[in-house]
Enzyme design. Structure first.
Site, PDB file in Angstrom:
ATOM      1  N   ASP A 195      44.277  82.230  58.516  1.00 42.83           N
ATOM      2  CA  ASP A 195      45.290  81.840  59.487  1.00 42.83           C
ATOM      3  C   ASP A 195      45.188  82.875  60.614  1.00 42.83           C
ATOM      4  O   ASP A 195      44.606  83.954  60.437  1.00 42.83           O
ATOM      5  CB  ASP A 195      46.697  81.813  58.864  1.00 42.83           C
ATOM      6  CG  ASP A 195      47.681  81.027  59.758  1.00 42.83           C
ATOM      7  OD1 ASP A 195      47.345  80.780  60.935  1.00 42.83           O
ATOM      8  OD2 ASP A 195      48.779  80.678  59.280  1.00 42.83           O
TER       9      ASP A 195
HETATM   10  C1  BGC Z   1      49.827  79.002  62.207  1.00 44.22           C
HETATM   11  C2  BGC Z   1      48.732  77.993  61.915  1.00 44.22           C
HETATM   12  C3  BGC Z   1      48.071  77.586  63.194  1.00 44.22           C
HETATM   13  C4  BGC Z   1      47.523  78.819  63.884  1.00 44.22           C
HETATM   14  C5  BGC Z   1      46.813  78.533  65.197  1.00 44.22           C
HETATM   15  C6  BGC Z   1      49.325  80.155  63.052  1.00 44.22           C
HETATM   16  O1  BGC Z   1      50.399  80.945  63.479  1.00 44.22           O
HETATM   17  O2  BGC Z   1      50.374  79.475  60.999  1.00 44.22           O
HETATM   18  O3  BGC Z   1      49.266  76.890  61.241  1.00 44.22           O
HETATM   19  O4  BGC Z   1      47.067  76.646  62.941  1.00 44.22           O
HETATM   20  O5  BGC Z   1      48.609  79.704  64.170  1.00 44.22           O
HETATM   21  O6  BGC Z   1      47.709  78.137  66.173  1.00 44.22           O
END
Ligand code: BGC
Length: 669
Positions: free
Chosen positions: A218
């Protein structure tokens, strides 16, 4: 193989293991195509400054789950994929399949369900929808990321059985669709960051569950890059400033070239997958909007319909609620989508329907930040009307924080109570990403509709239900508890570092059933304008752990409608503690007024097994099982009984049972 790993220098290989900027992979000095990723589950979130940030806002994942309709999940995936193709996005960062363990989790609107079977099977179709268009997916967030509060630091403490039966299960089912990537979560799992948790990523995800794609962190979830690579996390996102950490780890021997190459090869394979000739735009912007409305319609859940107040057939109807004017039905954070669509007034849409009702808009009666004058307006409108339709919104919810209540904001509750003093025929349509405690007002109103976040066309979808053009056909994919204090999680966790999953496998309806607790609305619940009768249950044995379950549903009303029927399995006399029932299959069927339909669903071995902590394997215990067919988890219409008699040598010993029981003891007080 178009891309040969041997053409890359060590530095290039290491730089491929981390992003460039926020959304792309490294080109390795122009040798490779850069992969471009973007969010997310409710539509395309193009945060790339070079690109236009507009897309179609699809219904939230909460809605997709409330449709219980695999075709809708597939359609949603296909529609979003079109926007990926148009914008050269190679991988859509969706779907999210984390289990709704707590009703206050801020991201519940982007997750499917409290039930892993429902979540996994729908996510599977969403992934198929996207990937059939040549665009990859990233199933997220692996795993046990069930609360937004302190998500970077908290350790989810979960025993192996619970992990397998609840939190890994949805991923495992969805892996059948072969998502190109899996995104690991921010949190720690049993004391180790998910991003560097080798037993989890290599041991479970790759070796046990057979995932052979790319594991992505993530965004900023990687704390220690060498440790993450050792755990077989292939790609750290977004950009890391330097490759020095990895270089040092190779020099000191902590990381071997084989370990680096394993991840590099996975990424090269992924680049090749992104270069395919399936990428064709199928829908126009109007058709995408129509798809959003279609899914929205299927997702709306009718919760209360006293004296058949719905559909509204005639009379003067006041439509109250400022939210009817704007597109607001979504959560904040990475799942937020900028849509250009300007929703039309709900009252106008309703006046176009072929009914004798006459709608007048009181959309200026702001439910938030209301002046005394607005409040007077509102009750006067209610006083003059035969029926009142209020569209209300929950507090803003989204990523990075939990909700502080599951009640509607005080001002909204007050509005409903005020209006209901002046009119006895009030219908409330609730926009919310998840369960709502309605105790303060539900007895004062005749109708309640759960809208969820029904997408950019939610007014169109709502109008078709209110007018009776179609019958509501959504059912809840999560339990609505009476109040948050009544759940196993409550509002806050007691320990600052750990989140003890001490309820074990008793999550969602498994908990409320086990402890025989009342709920506001149970899992799988939703009313219809039609009436359905269930009959003629037949269990056809294929082998000891495989059955065909058939039953007939008759629409005994004069309204054409869809019914979601649910098949649960109960292990009647288990030597370990098992939930009183678990969803193992479901079906959504259109049945015309007065007609019957025979439905046949399959149960396989997974319908009967539990995960043994002791044997570290799935296990079916011989004995009696019940097959329960219901219209909701608490409205079981048909019950069948079977006996499982597997050979003695497949049965675990008494000692094993004792050990499994002991492990669960602390959860099952
Ligand atoms: C989120 C993800 C997301 C990523 C990119 C993170 O903060 O938890 O679900 O895909 O950011 O935006």
């Amino acid at each position: 193989m178009k891309y040969d790993i041997n053409n890359l220098t060590l530095d290039e290989k290491l730089s491929l293991l981390m992003g460039v900027g926020f959304w792309r992979t490294n080109s390795c000095n122009g040798k490779l195509k850069q992969i471009f990723m973007a969010d997310g589950p409710l539509g395309l979130r193009m945060s790339d400054p070079e690109k236009s940030p507009n897309g179609t806002l699809m219904p939230g994942t909460v809605n997709l789950a409330n449709t219980w309709d695999k075709e809708m999940a597939y359609l949603c995936g296909k529609t979003i994929a079109d926007e990926c193709v148009e914008n050269d996005v190679d991988i859509l960062l969706a779907p999210g399949v984390n289990i709704k363990r707590s009703s206050v989790n801020g991201r519940n609107f982007e997750y499917y369900s409290e039930d892993p079977y429902l979540a996994g099977t729908l996510a599977c179709e969403f992934i198929n929808g996207v990937q059939d268009k040549g665009v990859g997916t990233s199933i997220k967030h692996f795993c046990a990321n069930n609360s937004e509060y302190d998500r970077f630091n908290v350790s989810s403490e979960v025993d192996d059985r619970t992990l397998h039966e609840i939190y890994l299960k949805a991923f495992n089912i969805a892996l059948k669709a072969k998502p190109w990537t899996v995104m690991c979560s921010y949190n720690l799992v049993n004391g180790v960051y998910a991003s560097e948790n080798k037993p989890l990523l290599k041991g479970i995800l790759r070796d046990e569950m057979g995932f052979d794609g790319v594991i992505i962190s993530d965004w900023e979830a990687t704390r220690n890059h060498p440790r993450a690579v050792k755990a077989t996390l292939d790609l750290t996102m977004p950009q890391v400033q330097t490759i020095e950490d990895l270089k040092k780890a190779v020099e000191t021997g902590y990381l071997t070239i084989d370990e680096i190459d394993f991840c590099v090869q996975n990424i090269l394979n992924l680049i090749e997958k992104t270069e395919n000739d399936k990428k064709k735009v199928e829908y126009t912007l109007e058709q995408r909007h129509a798809n959003s409305v279609k899914i929205g319609k299927e997702s709306i859940v009718l919760l209360k319909n006293e004296e058949q107040i719905l559909p509204i057939k005639k009379g003067k109807v006041a439509v109250i609620g400022d939210v009817t004017r704007r597109v607001v039905s979504t959560g904040t954070g990475s799942a937020n989508v900028n849509t250009l669509y300007k929703t039309r007034f709900l009252s106008d849409l309703l006046n176009e329907k072929k009914t004798e009702a006459e709608y007048f808009s009181c959309e200026n009666c702001a439910i938030y930040e209301k002046t005394v004058y607005d409040a007077k307006n509102e009750v006067e409108a209610a006083y003059d009307a035969d029926t009142v339709l209020m569209v209300v919104r929950n507090e803003v919810e989204g990523e990075a924080y939990n909700k502080t209540t599951i009640k509607l904001p005080l001002g909204v509750e007050e509005s409903i109570l005020n209006v209901s003093k002046y009119n006895k025929n009030v219908i409330v349509a609730v926009i919310s990403g998840g369960a709502v405690d309605m105790s303060a007002w539900i007895d004062k109103v005749k109708g309640v509709i759960f809208l969820g976040f029904a997408g950019e066309g939610y007014n169109e979808a709502l109008a078709s239900i209110v007018s009776g053009e179609i019958s509501p056909s959504g059912k809840l994919s999560e339990t609505f508890p009476l109040c948050i204090e009544d759940t196993y999680c409550g509002l806050y966790r007691s320990n600052p570092y750990y989140d003890m999953y001490s309820e074990g496998v008793f999550v969602g309806y498994r908990y409320f059933d086990q402890y025989e607790k009342d709920v506001l609305f149970p899992f799988g619940y939703g009313l219809s304008y039609a009436k359905f009768e269930y009959s003629d249950l037949q269990l056809e044995k294929i082998n000891e752990t495989e059955y065909n379950v058939s039953y007939t549903i008759t629409n005994t009303s004069d309204v054409d409608a869809k019914e979601i029927s649910q098949v649960y399995v109960r292990d009647v006399f288990a030597l370990v503690s098992r939930p009183p029932k678990e969803l193992k299959n479901y079906s959504k069927d259109f049945i015309k007024a007065g007609e019957s339909k025979k439905i046949t669903l399959k149960l396989d071995r997974s319908a009967f097994e539990y995960y043994s902590n002791n044997s570290k394997d799935w296990f079916v215990e011989n004995g009696k099982f019940e097959i329960l067919v219901g219209s909701s988890s608490r409205d079981i219409r048909l019950v069948g009984k079977i006996d499982v008699n597997l050979p003695e040598e497949t049965q675990v010993t008494q000692y094993h049972h004792r050990y499994d029981r002991m492990l669960l003891k602390r959860f099952d007080q």
